[in-house]
Design a protein around this motif. Structure first.
Motif, short mmCIF file in Angstrom:
data_model
loop_
_atom_site.label_atom_id
_atom_site.label_comp_id
_atom_site.label_asym_id
_atom_site.label_seq_id
_atom_site.Cartn_x
_atom_site.Cartn_y
_atom_site.Cartn_z
N ILE A 1 0.87 -1.18 0.00
CA ILE A 1 0.00 0.00 0.00
C ILE A 1 0.90 1.23 0.00
N LEU A 2 0.95 1.90 -1.12
CA LEU A 2 1.82 3.07 -1.26
C LEU A 2 1.17 4.31 -0.66
N VAL A 3 -0.12 4.49 -0.91
CA VAL A 3 -0.90 5.61 -0.39
C VAL A 3 -2.30 5.10 -0.07
N PRO A 4 -2.82 5.38 1.14
CA PRO A 4 -2.19 6.10 2.25
C PRO A 4 -1.18 5.23 2.99
N ALA A 5 -0.02 5.79 3.26
CA ALA A 5 1.03 5.05 3.94
C ALA A 5 0.65 4.79 5.40
N ASN A 6 1.23 3.74 5.95
CA ASN A 6 0.94 3.39 7.34
C ASN A 6 1.43 4.48 8.30
N ASN B 1 -9.78 6.86 -4.98
CA ASN B 1 -9.80 7.95 -4.01
C ASN B 1 -10.70 7.60 -2.83
N LEU B 2 -10.34 8.13 -1.67
CA LEU B 2 -11.17 8.03 -0.46
C LEU B 2 -11.57 9.43 -0.04
N GLY B 3 -12.83 9.61 0.28
CA GLY B 3 -13.33 10.90 0.72
C GLY B 3 -14.23 10.77 1.93
N ALA B 4 -14.94 11.84 2.24
CA ALA B 4 -15.78 11.87 3.43
C ALA B 4 -16.86 10.80 3.41
N ALA B 5 -17.30 10.39 2.23
CA ALA B 5 -18.35 9.37 2.14
C ALA B 5 -17.86 8.01 2.62
N GLU B 6 -16.57 7.76 2.50
CA GLU B 6 -16.04 6.46 2.90
C GLU B 6 -15.36 6.48 4.27
N LEU B 7 -14.72 7.57 4.62
CA LEU B 7 -13.90 7.65 5.83
C LEU B 7 -14.74 7.97 7.07
N ARG B 8 -14.18 7.71 8.22
CA ARG B 8 -14.74 8.13 9.49
C ARG B 8 -13.64 8.80 10.31
N GLU B 9 -14.02 9.81 11.08
CA GLU B 9 -13.04 10.57 11.86
C GLU B 9 -12.31 9.64 12.83
N GLY B 10 -11.00 9.78 12.86
CA GLY B 10 -10.16 8.94 13.72
C GLY B 10 -9.28 8.05 12.88
N ARG B 11 -8.93 6.90 13.44
CA ARG B 11 -8.06 5.96 12.73
C ARG B 11 -8.88 5.05 11.82
N ASN B 12 -8.39 4.88 10.59
CA ASN B 12 -8.99 3.99 9.61
C ASN B 12 -7.93 2.99 9.17
N ARG B 13 -8.39 1.79 8.77
CA ARG B 13 -7.43 0.77 8.33
C ARG B 13 -7.84 0.22 6.96
N LEU B 14 -6.88 0.26 6.04
CA LEU B 14 -7.08 -0.27 4.69
C LEU B 14 -6.49 -1.68 4.65
N LEU B 15 -7.27 -2.66 4.21
CA LEU B 15 -6.83 -4.05 4.17
C LEU B 15 -6.94 -4.59 2.75
N VAL B 16 -5.82 -5.08 2.20
CA VAL B 16 -5.77 -5.65 0.85
C VAL B 16 -5.54 -7.15 0.98
N GLN C 1 -1.79 -10.84 2.24
CA GLN C 1 -2.60 -9.77 2.82
C GLN C 1 -1.68 -8.70 3.40
N THR C 2 -2.12 -7.46 3.32
CA THR C 2 -1.37 -6.37 3.93
C THR C 2 -2.35 -5.26 4.32
N SER C 3 -1.93 -4.40 5.26
CA SER C 3 -2.82 -3.34 5.72
C SER C 3 -2.04 -2.07 5.99
N SER C 4 -2.78 -0.97 6.04
CA SER C 4 -2.22 0.34 6.36
C SER C 4 -3.21 1.06 7.28
N THR C 5 -2.72 1.53 8.42
CA THR C 5 -3.57 2.26 9.37
C THR C 5 -3.18 3.73 9.34
N PHE C 6 -4.18 4.58 9.14
CA PHE C 6 -3.91 6.01 9.00
C PHE C 6 -5.00 6.80 9.73
N SER C 7 -4.72 8.09 9.96
CA SER C 7 -5.64 8.93 10.71
C SER C 7 -6.29 9.97 9.79
N TRP C 8 -7.60 10.13 9.97
CA TRP C 8 -8.35 11.17 9.25
C TRP C 8 -8.99 12.08 10.28
#
Length: 292
Positions: free
Chosen positions: A36-41, A98-113, A126-133
Motif C-alpha cells: 500500500i503506497l498511499v495512504p502510507a501506514n 480515491n477516499l473521501g468523506a463518504a467512505e472515511l470516518r473521523e479517527g483511525r482507519n485501516r485499509l486491508l488488501v 494480505q497487507t494493511s495500512s492504518t492512518f488517521s483522518w
C-alpha cells in the motif's frame, strides 16, 4: 568401490536437484505481499481525503480474487467496514482510486488488501495500512503549530513537533521554534526564540503544559503533589511514558495558578517527580477525563 561412490554421488546430486526444483516451483507459485503506497501506514491524511495507490507486485491470475476493505474508526465500537473493491480501478498490478468523506470516518482507519490467487476462498497474501483522518483539525499553521491542541499554538509543550533533525547534535535533533508561534508581551512583540533554537532538546525536568477546558482534576483522579505515586498506578488517568522502554514516569498534575481566569480554564501542568532520562522521547496519555 570408486565407481560406486561416484554413482552414489551422482544420485545425491540428482536428488538435491529435484528438491531444489520443487522449491523453485513452490517459490514461483507464492503470492507476493501487496504494497500500500498511499495512504502510507502511520500517517495523517488530508481533511478532504486521500488518493489510494496499491501495488500488487505480481499480476494476479485469471481466477484470482483481490479485495480492498476499509475498516473505519477502528478505535470505536462497533467498528464498521465497507468493501472498496468496486470503487477502485485495477490495471495489471496497480490499484488506484480515491477516499473521501463518504467512505472515511473521523479517527483511525485501516485499509486491508487481500489476495486469493486461486479463487478458492483461501487468502494467500494480505497487507494493511492504518492512518488517521482528522477533518476537524485546523492544519493551516501545522508547519509551526501542533494542531493536536488548538487552544494555543505551542501546546502541548514541550513537544517533539517543535524540533528538526540535526546530525551535529548529541540527540540528533534541534529545537525549532518560529517567532510567529511565540508568546507576545504588552507591546505585542513576540519572544525571540533564537536562544532555544540552538538546543538539542527540551529540559529533562520539564513543565508539561496542555489545555483541557472544564476538566476537574479531583473528579478525574489526577495524581496530586501529595500522592505522586498515583501517576504510576495502572488506572491513573494521566500517564507519562518513556517511548523507548515503555517505563512509566513519576509526576503530579495541577492547574496553572498565574491566570486571571476560572480554574477549569487554566492550563494543566504535569511536573515530573524526578528528572527524565536524557536524549529520549516521552509520550503523555490522557483518559477517562471528568468535569466537576
Amino acid at each position: 568401490m570408486r565407481m560406486r561412490n561416484q554413482v552414489t554421488g551422482l544420485s545425491r546430486i540428482g536428488a538435491l536437484g529435484a528438491v531444489l526444483g520443487a522449491m523453485l516451483t513452490l517459490g514461483a507459485q507464492c503470492t507476493p505481499k501487496p504494497r500500500i503506497l498511499v495512504p502510507a501506514n502511520a500517517t495523517q491524511i488530508d481533511a478532504v481525503g486521500t488518493a489510494v495507490s496499491i501495488n500488487l507486485v505480481k499480476a494476479p491470475g485469471p481466477n484470482a480474487i483481490v479485495s480492498v476493505q476499509l475498516f473505519r474508526a477502528v478505535d470505536e465500537a462497533p467498528v464498521t467496514s465497507i468493501d472498496l473493491t468496486p470503487l477502485l480501478t485495477r490495471n495489471g498490478t496497480s490499484i488506484t482510486g480515491n477516499l473521501g468523506a463518504a467512505e472515511l470516518r473521523e479517527g483511525r482507519n485501516r485499509l486491508l488488501v487481500s489476495v486469493d490467487s486461486n479463487g478458492d476462498g483461501a487468502i494467500d497474501s494480505q497487507t494493511s495500512s492504518t492512518f488517521s483522518w482528522e477533518p476537524n483539525l485546523d492544519l493551516a499553521n501545522a508547519d509551526r503549530c501542533d494542531p493536536l491542541d488548538p487552544t494555543y499554538c505551542l501546546y502541548p509543550f514541550p513537544n517533539d513537533h517543535f524540533t528538526i533533525a540535526d546530525a551535529t547534535t548529541p540527540t540528533g535533533k534541534r529545537v525549532h521554534l518560529e517567532a510567529a508561534s511565540m508568546p507576545r508581551n504588552g507591546a505585542n512583540a513576540a519572544v525571540v526564540p533564537d536562544k532555544w533554537n540552538v538546543l538539542d532538546g527540551f529540559s529533562v525536568g520539564p513543565m508539561i503544559l496542555f489545555q483541557v477546558t472544564d476538566m476537574d482534576l479531583d473528579q478525574t483522579g489526577a495524581p496530586p503533589i501529595t500522592d505522586m505515586g498515583r501517576s504510576l498506578a495502572p488506572d491513573s488517568p494521566f500517564v507519562l511514558v518513556d517511548a523507548v522502554t515503555n517505563e512509566r514516569q513519576l509526576f503530579w498534575a495541577e492547574r496553572d495558578s498565574y491566570y486571571d481566569v476560572e480554574p477549569e480554564d487554566r492550563p494543566v501542568i504535569l511536573r515530573v517527580g524526578k528528572n527524565l532520562p536524557n536524549a529520549r522521547r516521552f509520550a503523555v496519555g490522557l483518559r477517562n477525563l471528568r468535569a466537576a
